[in-house]
Write a protein that holds these residues in place. Structure first.
Motif, PDB file in Angstrom:
ATOM      1  N   GLY A 115      55.726 -48.800 -69.298  1.00 55.69           N
ATOM      2  CA  GLY A 115      55.263 -49.127 -70.640  1.00 55.69           C
ATOM      3  C   GLY A 115      53.977 -49.920 -70.704  1.00 55.69           C
ATOM      4  N   GLN A 116      53.316 -50.138 -69.567  1.00 58.76           N
ATOM      5  CA  GLN A 116      52.053 -50.876 -69.600  1.00 58.76           C
ATOM      6  C   GLN A 116      50.979 -49.999 -70.236  1.00 58.76           C
TER       7      GLN A 116
ATOM      8  N   HIS B 119      49.029 -59.232 -67.679  1.00 61.38           N
ATOM      9  CA  HIS B 119      49.345 -60.078 -68.827  1.00 61.38           C
ATOM     10  C   HIS B 119      50.846 -60.249 -68.957  1.00 61.38           C
ATOM     11  N   GLY B 120      51.214 -61.428 -69.424  1.00 60.70           N
ATOM     12  CA  GLY B 120      52.609 -61.716 -69.691  1.00 60.70           C
ATOM     13  C   GLY B 120      52.831 -61.818 -71.180  1.00 60.70           C
ATOM     14  N   HIS B 121      53.938 -61.284 -71.635  1.00 55.84           N
ATOM     15  CA  HIS B 121      54.346 -61.387 -73.037  1.00 55.84           C
ATOM     16  C   HIS B 121      55.333 -62.544 -73.144  1.00 55.84           C
TER      17      HIS B 121
ATOM     18  N   VAL C 210      57.852 -61.200 -70.219  1.00 54.86           N
ATOM     19  CA  VAL C 210      57.852 -59.792 -69.811  1.00 54.86           C
ATOM     20  C   VAL C 210      56.500 -59.440 -69.199  1.00 54.86           C
ATOM     21  N   PHE C 211      56.548 -58.833 -68.014  1.00 60.28           N
ATOM     22  CA  PHE C 211      55.372 -58.252 -67.370  1.00 60.28           C
ATOM     23  C   PHE C 211      55.682 -56.781 -67.131  1.00 60.28           C
ATOM     24  N   ASN C 212      54.955 -55.890 -67.756  1.00 55.10           N
ATOM     25  CA  ASN C 212      55.103 -54.456 -67.497  1.00 55.10           C
ATOM     26  C   ASN C 212      54.089 -54.072 -66.433  1.00 55.10           C
ATOM     27  N   THR C 213      54.520 -53.274 -65.475  1.00 59.81           N
ATOM     28  CA  THR C 213      53.638 -52.857 -64.391  1.00 59.81           C
ATOM     29  C   THR C 213      53.702 -51.345 -64.261  1.00 59.81           C
TER      30      THR C 213
ATOM     31  N   GLN D 154      63.811 -64.168 -82.726  1.00 56.94           N
ATOM     32  CA  GLN D 154      64.418 -62.857 -82.918  1.00 56.94           C
ATOM     33  C   GLN D 154      63.473 -61.739 -82.482  1.00 56.94           C
ATOM     34  N   LEU D 155      63.979 -60.795 -81.689  1.00 56.18           N
ATOM     35  CA  LEU D 155      63.190 -59.607 -81.334  1.00 56.18           C
ATOM     36  C   LEU D 155      63.140 -58.683 -82.536  1.00 56.18           C
ATOM     37  N   HIS D 156      61.976 -58.060 -82.760  1.00 55.37           N
ATOM     38  CA  HIS D 156      61.802 -57.150 -83.887  1.00 55.37           C
ATOM     39  C   HIS D 156      61.962 -55.693 -83.475  1.00 55.37           C
ATOM     40  N   ALA D 157      61.810 -55.417 -82.188  1.00 57.43           N
ATOM     41  CA  ALA D 157      61.846 -54.033 -81.710  1.00 57.43           C
ATOM     42  C   ALA D 157      62.164 -54.062 -80.217  1.00 57.43           C
ATOM     43  N   ALA D 158      62.011 -52.905 -79.582  1.00 59.56           N
ATOM     44  CA  ALA D 158      62.206 -52.818 -78.140  1.00 59.56           C
ATOM     45  C   ALA D 158      61.190 -53.710 -77.446  1.00 59.56           C
ATOM     46  N   LEU D 159      61.437 -54.015 -76.185  1.00 59.15           N
ATOM     47  CA  LEU D 159      60.509 -54.864 -75.450  1.00 59.15           C
ATOM     48  C   LEU D 159      59.110 -54.257 -75.442  1.00 59.15           C
ATOM     49  N   PRO D 160      58.076 -55.100 -75.446  1.00 59.55           N
ATOM     50  CA  PRO D 160      56.692 -54.653 -75.609  1.00 59.55           C
ATOM     51  C   PRO D 160      56.108 -54.027 -74.366  1.00 59.55           C
ATOM     52  N   SER D 161      54.973 -53.389 -74.584  1.00 58.66           N
ATOM     53  CA  SER D 161      54.234 -52.798 -73.479  1.00 58.66           C
ATOM     54  C   SER D 161      52.976 -53.584 -73.243  1.00 58.66           C
TER      55      SER D 161
END
Length: 113
Positions: A92-93, A99-101, A84-87, A106-113
């Protein structure tokens, strides 16, 4: 490098991090608030605000960053992962250093920022 950038401070070692790998072009470290079983951030050593800016300014570094995310995903997440890359703030950046996530398991929550 930006003296006010959190990730620049991690790259230069002035802020500690759980570093997973370092290459000529990247530093990878575990996210302090993991959103999945595996959550590693891969950042370039050069400061650019986002992945598109990095690709325009230093395409060889962008390629090295992507290659390192794959290597980390293979060793940390068995080769099955999300990248994931937020821009931009609306996407959500929250840290404006490219930076890349790398997310595996297993995902614990919504996609990261």
């Amino acid at each position: 490098m930006s003296s006010e950038c959190l990730f620049c401070s991690i790259v230069d070692g002035s802020i500690p991090a759980d570093v997973v790998s370092e290459t000529e072009h990247t530093v990878a470290f575990r996210d302090i608030n993991p959103q999945a079983d595996v959550h590693v951030l891969v950042v370039p050593r050069v400061h650019e605000a986002d992945i598109a800016s990095l690709a325009a300014a230093a395409p060889e570094v962008a390629v090295a960053l992507i290659a390192e995310t794959r290597r980390i995903a293979e060793t940390e997440a068995g080769g099955q992962y999300r990248l994931v890359f937020n821009t931009g703030e609306a996407a959500g950046q929250t840290v404006f250093h490219a930076h890349g996530h790398v997310l595996g398991g297993q995902l614990h929550a919504a996609l990261p920022s």
